[in-house]
Scaffold this motif. Structure first.
Motif, PDB file in Angstrom:
ATOM      1  N   SER A   5       0.841  -1.204   0.000  1.00 36.13           N
ATOM      2  CA  SER A   5       0.000   0.000   0.000  1.00 36.13           C
ATOM      3  C   SER A   5       0.869   1.244   0.000  1.00 36.13           C
ATOM      4  N   ILE A   6       0.426   2.272  -0.707  1.00 40.64           N
ATOM      5  CA  ILE A   6       1.160   3.529  -0.723  1.00 40.64           C
ATOM      6  C   ILE A   6       1.221   4.134   0.674  1.00 40.64           C
ATOM      7  N   ASP A   7       0.235   3.845   1.517  1.00 40.57           N
ATOM      8  CA  ASP A   7       0.237   4.410   2.868  1.00 40.57           C
ATOM      9  C   ASP A   7       1.459   3.957   3.665  1.00 40.57           C
ATOM     10  N   ASP A  10       4.462   6.268   1.869  1.00 42.56           N
ATOM     11  CA  ASP A  10       4.214   7.644   1.412  1.00 42.56           C
ATOM     12  C   ASP A  10       5.254   8.616   1.966  1.00 42.56           C
ATOM     13  N   VAL A  17       6.834   7.163  -6.530  1.00 46.67           N
ATOM     14  CA  VAL A  17       6.887   5.804  -5.977  1.00 46.67           C
ATOM     15  C   VAL A  17       6.118   4.907  -6.942  1.00 46.67           C
ATOM     16  N   MET A  19       4.688   1.013  -7.902  1.00 43.43           N
ATOM     17  CA  MET A  19       4.375  -0.288  -7.316  1.00 43.43           C
ATOM     18  C   MET A  19       3.408  -1.058  -8.200  1.00 43.43           C
ATOM     19  N   HIS A  34      -5.533   9.657  -1.861  1.00 47.80           N
ATOM     20  CA  HIS A  34      -4.097   9.681  -1.617  1.00 47.80           C
ATOM     21  C   HIS A  34      -3.613  11.127  -1.584  1.00 47.80           C
ATOM     22  N   ARG A  36      -0.740  11.879  -2.747  1.00 49.16           N
ATOM     23  CA  ARG A  36      -0.084  11.991  -4.040  1.00 49.16           C
ATOM     24  C   ARG A  36      -1.081  11.786  -5.181  1.00 49.16           C
ATOM     25  N   GLN A  38      -2.049   9.802  -8.586  1.00 46.98           N
ATOM     26  CA  GLN A  38      -1.814   8.408  -8.953  1.00 46.98           C
ATOM     27  C   GLN A  38      -2.046   8.212 -10.440  1.00 46.98           C
ATOM     28  N   SER A  83       1.290   1.142 -10.786  1.00 43.17           N
ATOM     29  CA  SER A  83       0.890   2.483 -10.365  1.00 43.17           C
ATOM     30  C   SER A  83       2.100   3.363 -10.112  1.00 43.17           C
ATOM     31  N   TYR A  85       2.800   6.837  -7.907  1.00 42.11           N
ATOM     32  CA  TYR A  85       2.285   7.800  -6.936  1.00 42.11           C
ATOM     33  C   TYR A  85       3.238   8.979  -6.945  1.00 42.11           C
TER      34      TYR A  85
END
Length: 255
Positions: A5-7, A10, A17, A19, A34, A36, A38, A83, A85
């Motif tokens: 997860s981006i969380d 971040d 970033v 992923m 988010h 950011r 995406q 993805s 971010y």
């Protein structure tokens, strides 16, 4: 990075970033947002993205741009995603998009997305930074595709639009909608344009195209899709579809 997860990352001091995630058939990400921006790319399968402003169908080999802090939900139909971010400041430098948009993905951008996922979290070598810079430059040149369906805020009209999306028909008359809204035809058309930013006929056609995309990707024949939308034959449907999307329906049909 994959299937995270981006969380969780971040905080990292990098503009971008990257992923990758794999989603089961029919998996739904509940509304979320988010910090950011995406770029959500579907390497396989199909995605349905929804916000309070509209809905988007994202075919395979396309991506959707989601601006920072945009509340959105996503339904995945057998999708492997890649993805990016992107920090708000960096996103503002490469794009002036203020709402979600489906964009084309060139072969170069696709390969850069695939390679970016394999970069170390704290990338920093000359090659790694060059790859990210080239990725951002290529992303900034990608054209938007008209695969969105803007939705009105007015509750009664929103209910009619949502009902239409469940069973779209290219011949559904504006007069019927006007009667349901207790408006004259001319008042309804003005109201619809004000609420969605599109004329009723253009919105109806767009909704049919987006519905057709979903059916074609699932393997429905062109004639089958055409008849389900109220067209007399596949030829007239294909002409309209190509005029709106720039591609023949067969382009989105699985091999």
């Amino acid at each position: 990075m994959r299937n995270t997860s981006i969380d969780d990352v971040d905080w990292i001091e990098r503009d971008v970033v990257a992923m990758g995630n794999d989603y089961a058939q029919g998996f739904v990400l509940a509304p979320h947002q988010h910090r950011r921006a995406q770029l959500l790319y579907g390497a396989t399968g199909q995605m349905h993205v929804s916000t309070q402003d509209g809905e988007w169908v994202v075919p395979p080999q396309h991506a959707v741009w989601i601006p920072p802090e945009t509340l959105h939900a996503v339904k995945f139909v057998g999708v492997t995603t890649r993805s990016l971010y992107i920090t708000p400041a960096c996103a503002a430098r490469i794009s002036d998009r203020v709402r979600c948009e489906v964009i084309s993905v060139s072969p170069l951008l696709r390969q850069l997305l695939l390679d970016a996922v394999d970069l170390p979290l704290l990338y920093g070598s000359e090659r790694e930074c060059a790859l990210i810079n080239l990725l951002l430059l290529e992303l900034g040149t990608m054209p938007a595709r008209e695969f969105d369906i803007p939705l009105p805020q007015q509750p009664a009209l929103l209910a009619l639009c949502q009902a239409f999306l469940l069973a779209p028909s290219i011949h559904d008359p504006a007069d019927r909608w006007a009667k349901m809204m207790f408006m004259s035809a001319s008042t309804f058309r003005r109201h619809f344009l004000q609420q969605t930013g599109m004329t009723f006929s253009a919105w109806r056609q767009r909704a049919c195209v987006v519905s057709a995309l979903s059916l074609l990707i699932k393997g429905k024949s062109v004639n089958e899709v055409a008849l389900s939308l109220g067209y007399d034959n596949g030829s007239s449907f294909a002409t309209m579809f190509r005029r709106v999307t720039g591609q023949l329906p067969s382009f989105y049909h699985p091999v």
